[in-house]
Structures are given as C-alpha cells and as structure tokens.
Design a protein around this motif. Structure first.
Motif, mmCIF file in Angstrom:
data_model
loop_
_atom_site.group_PDB
_atom_site.id
_atom_site.type_symbol
_atom_site.label_atom_id
_atom_site.label_comp_id
_atom_site.label_asym_id
_atom_site.label_seq_id
_atom_site.Cartn_x
_atom_site.Cartn_y
_atom_site.Cartn_z
ATOM 1 N N MET A 139 4.900 -24.991 -23.243
ATOM 2 C CA MET A 139 4.264 -25.063 -21.929
ATOM 3 C C MET A 139 5.230 -25.717 -20.945
ATOM 4 N N ALA A 140 5.323 -25.168 -19.739
ATOM 5 C CA ALA A 140 6.107 -25.785 -18.669
ATOM 6 C C ALA A 140 5.172 -26.658 -17.837
ATOM 7 N N TYR A 141 5.606 -27.893 -17.611
ATOM 8 C CA TYR A 141 4.799 -28.877 -16.883
ATOM 9 C C TYR A 141 5.403 -29.106 -15.513
ATOM 10 N N ARG A 143 7.202 -27.895 -13.422
ATOM 11 C CA ARG A 143 8.342 -27.062 -13.042
ATOM 12 C C ARG A 143 8.423 -25.850 -13.967
ATOM 13 N N LEU A 144 8.535 -24.675 -13.387
ATOM 14 C CA LEU A 144 8.561 -23.444 -14.165
ATOM 15 C C LEU A 144 9.923 -23.241 -14.819
ATOM 16 N N ILE A 150 8.032 -18.115 -21.724
ATOM 17 C CA ILE A 150 7.219 -19.334 -21.759
ATOM 18 C C ILE A 150 5.757 -18.960 -21.986
ATOM 19 N N TYR A 153 2.080 -22.295 -18.054
ATOM 20 C CA TYR A 153 2.643 -23.104 -16.979
ATOM 21 C C TYR A 153 1.504 -23.798 -16.240
ATOM 22 N N SER A 155 0.918 -26.536 -13.011
ATOM 23 C CA SER A 155 1.572 -27.227 -11.905
ATOM 24 C C SER A 155 0.636 -27.241 -10.704
ATOM 25 N N ASN A 189 11.092 -25.378 -8.520
ATOM 26 C CA ASN A 189 10.085 -25.862 -7.573
ATOM 27 C C ASN A 189 10.671 -26.016 -6.175
ATOM 28 N N ASN A 324 8.436 -15.258 -13.881
ATOM 29 C CA ASN A 324 9.535 -16.236 -13.958
ATOM 30 C C ASN A 324 10.892 -15.559 -14.096
ATOM 31 N N VAL A 329 3.896 -15.150 -16.515
ATOM 32 C CA VAL A 329 3.504 -16.356 -17.258
ATOM 33 C C VAL A 329 2.067 -16.746 -16.942
ATOM 34 N N SER A 331 -0.740 -19.002 -15.966
ATOM 35 C CA SER A 331 -0.542 -20.237 -15.195
ATOM 36 C C SER A 331 -1.843 -20.801 -14.658
#
Length: 366
Positions: A139-141, A143-144, A150, A153, A155, A189, A324, A329, A331
């Motif tokens: 998982m992206a936290y 910031r992608l 991935i 995501y 955010s 970002n 991405n 992704v 999100s």
C-alpha cells in the motif's frame, strides 16, 4: 514373499520421493509459509493469510524531518495496534537505497503487508516488485508509487490541495505577478499539487491577468532550498512580486524568510499546506495567508484499517482508480480543508491538531 518385498520397496521409494519433494520445493512462497508456521490451521485462508490471528504490518517511511511525519508514525502505530496487529516502522531519511534495503529486510522477515511512504516515486517501484515476489501486498501511504503494480493507495486529494491554495490567493490577488515554489520533483504529490494550482491559474494566465514570473522545484522539500528559490525570484524581478504559492508549509516558511529579509513579509500573500505549527503561527501573525489542513489522524486510521484488513485477506473497497503510469490503482482520497485566520480556531484548533496557546502565544487574548 516376493510380492511383500516389492510392495515394501515401492512404499519406501514413494516415501523418499515425497520427502525429497518437500525438501526441494522452492516456489517463491517460502516466506509466506514461514509466516504461517505459528498459526493454527483454522486461522489460515487458502492464500495462507490469517483471518483472525495476529498480522504484522511493515511501514517504510521516507523522513521524519517535517513536523507532520512523526505524527503520522505514531498515529499509524496506534491505529494498527488498536486493531490487534503488530507494526514495524523504518525511516530512510531521504535515502532511496536505504529505503529499498529497509523494505527488503521487512520482506525477508515476513511482514504480512508493506505500507510505503516513498521518497522517490519511481525508485520505490523496485520495492513493490520484491514484495510481490514474496507474496506480500503493498500500500502507498500519502504519496503514490509510480510505474508499479501497487495494490492500494491512501492519501488526500493532492490536486484539490493545489486548487484550494490557488483559489485562496487569486481571491486576494486576481491580477499580478506570481511566484510558484514547488515541492520535491521526485515526489509525485508535488506534481499533483502543482497540477491543481495551475488548473486554477491557467485561465487567468491565458487572459493576461496573472503572470508566473518564477516557477521552481525545491529539492527534498528543504526550507533553506525554498528560501534560496525565493531569493532568486526576488532578485530576478527586483522585488516586484504580488503573490507566492508554495507547495507546503516548510517551503512557505523558506519563502517567508526570504520575504522578511527584504521587508516584504506580511505584505505579499503566501500559501502553503500541511497546517504545521510554524505555519499556523505565521497565519496568526499575518506573514502567511493560508494553509491546507489534512487531518492526519483520519489518514493514519483509514490506512491502518485498510492495511490490516488486506493483510488478513479481507476484501477492501476503493473510492476510485488512479493511474500511476502502469496500472489503475485502487485508491481512497480524503478531503483537505483550506485554513486561514478566519477559520483556524474551528478547524485545526478545534480538532486538537494544535492548541490555541501554541498558535496564538504571541497574540494572546486580553
């Protein structure tokens, strides 16, 4: 007698073959199997994921330098542990190679899911590939991660952040000479924020009402780099600047420092984002016009809940799909809030993000 001997020999051969197959098997899932050795059979799904047993989340962070990131770390830790899971946290201090190494270590140790705050949106794709090879989702936290498969995501809507900044400043300065102090070019970002800013500015640029006289990224979001950029903008334009939009509060602080050196702090509107305490104080003092507040507790708790659910093999729902550069992704994007002197008390102070005394300590009530 001969039949018994043959049967016994066959049985022995079968047992040997089974033992050899078990000892030689290496299909890329060894780390996942090791993670499940301590779990009872009724706690495992078909994928080997635990449904009710404890899971471990890896949290690979970029930095703790800016004020917000220690908050993210502790809030995420608390949220994961409140859900009965474990968490291991690493910090790379802006070093791409170190972040990849730290993630590899957590992968080899058998975390059930990896959460990344990438330093470099492109370089971190290597981590995703390595995690997937070990059967671990990523998982992206905030910031992608770019150009990687991935899994999720979480955010804030960073394009919306830029829109809020630009709308606030153009309401005050509908015509004039603008400076844009961007964030780190390596952080996706920063690109999203800039996209939101120029989405609002472009019609005014096209009409000739606004001219962007300086536009520069800030290496690693460092305030002194932003201050150098602002000094360059002032020098190139002989101090003839009407408004400044900075990608976050750290870069806004650098811009304000440069303006102060020329006696212009408080005379030129400046926008930032993150609702850092120094920025909140600058808003109270009048040297920064606005910030964009992103309730970090909401982000940390949302991400933790989704991460633990995914680690347990549960289905999670996305609000939308974001491209991405490689895939769409799944999100979840949370809503940011524009904050200025008029609503600072009912937003960041009312939420307990900062106390009234901390923000207004130089502007105390009678």
């Amino acid at each position: 007698m001969r039949r018994k001997l043959i049967c016994g020999t066959l049985a022995g051969l079968i047992l040997v073959a089974l033992a050899l197959a078990a000892s030689c098997r290496s299909d890329g899932n060894d780390s996942q199997e090791r993670r499940n050795e301590a779990r009872t059979p009724d706690e495992k799904t078909e994928e080997g994921r635990s449904v009710t047993g404890p899971v471990k989340i890896g949290f690979a962070m970029d930095t703790l330098i800016e004020e917000r990131w220690p908050r993210d770390r502790e809030l995420f830790r608390q949220a994961v542990e409140s859900l009965g899971a474990e968490v291991e946290i690493t910090v790379a201090s802006g070093d791409d190679a170190l972040q990849i190494k730290q993630a590899e270590t957590m992968i080899s140790e058998g975390v059930d899911l990896l959460v990344i705050v990438p330093h470099d949106a492109e370089a971190t794709a290597a981590i995703v590939k390595k995690a997937h090879a070990a059967g671990i989702k990523v998982m992206a936290y905030d910031r992608l991660v770019k150009n990687a498969e991935i899994d999720f995501y979480v955010s804030f809507d960073n394009e919306k952040v830029g829109e809020l900044q630009a709308k606030a400043i153009t309401a005050l300065v509908p015509k004039g000479r603008y400076v844009y102090i961007g964030g780190a070019e390596t952080d996706y970002n920063a690109h999203l924020i800039k996209k939101g800013v120029f989405k609002v500015l472009q019609p005014l640029i096209d009409s000739g009402d606004i001219t962007v006289v300086y536009d520069q990224w800030t290496a690693d979001w460092v305030p002194t780099n932003a201050q150098t950029n602002m000094e360059s903008a002032l020098k190139a334009n002989r101090n003839r600047i009407d408004a400044v939009i900075a990608a976050n509060d750290a870069t806004a602080g650098g811009a304000v420092a440069a303006l102060a050196a020329h006696g212009l702090a408080g005379r030129i509107p400046v926008a930032g984002q993150d609702a850092d305490l120094p920025a909140a104080r600058r808003i109270a003092e009048g040297t920064q016009t606005m910030t964009v507040y992103k309730p970090i507790r909401t982000l940390a708790e949302t991400a933790a809940g989704l991460a633990v659910a995914m680690a347990r093999g549960e289905k999670v729902e996305a609000d939308l799909m974001l491209n991405n550069g490689k895939i769409e992704v799944p999100s979840v994007l949370l809503s940011p809030i524009a904050v200025d002197r008029s609503n600072i008390e009912e937003t960041i102070i009312a939420d307990g993000f900062h106390s009234w005394d901390d923000v207004f300590r130089q502007d105390r009530r009678p």
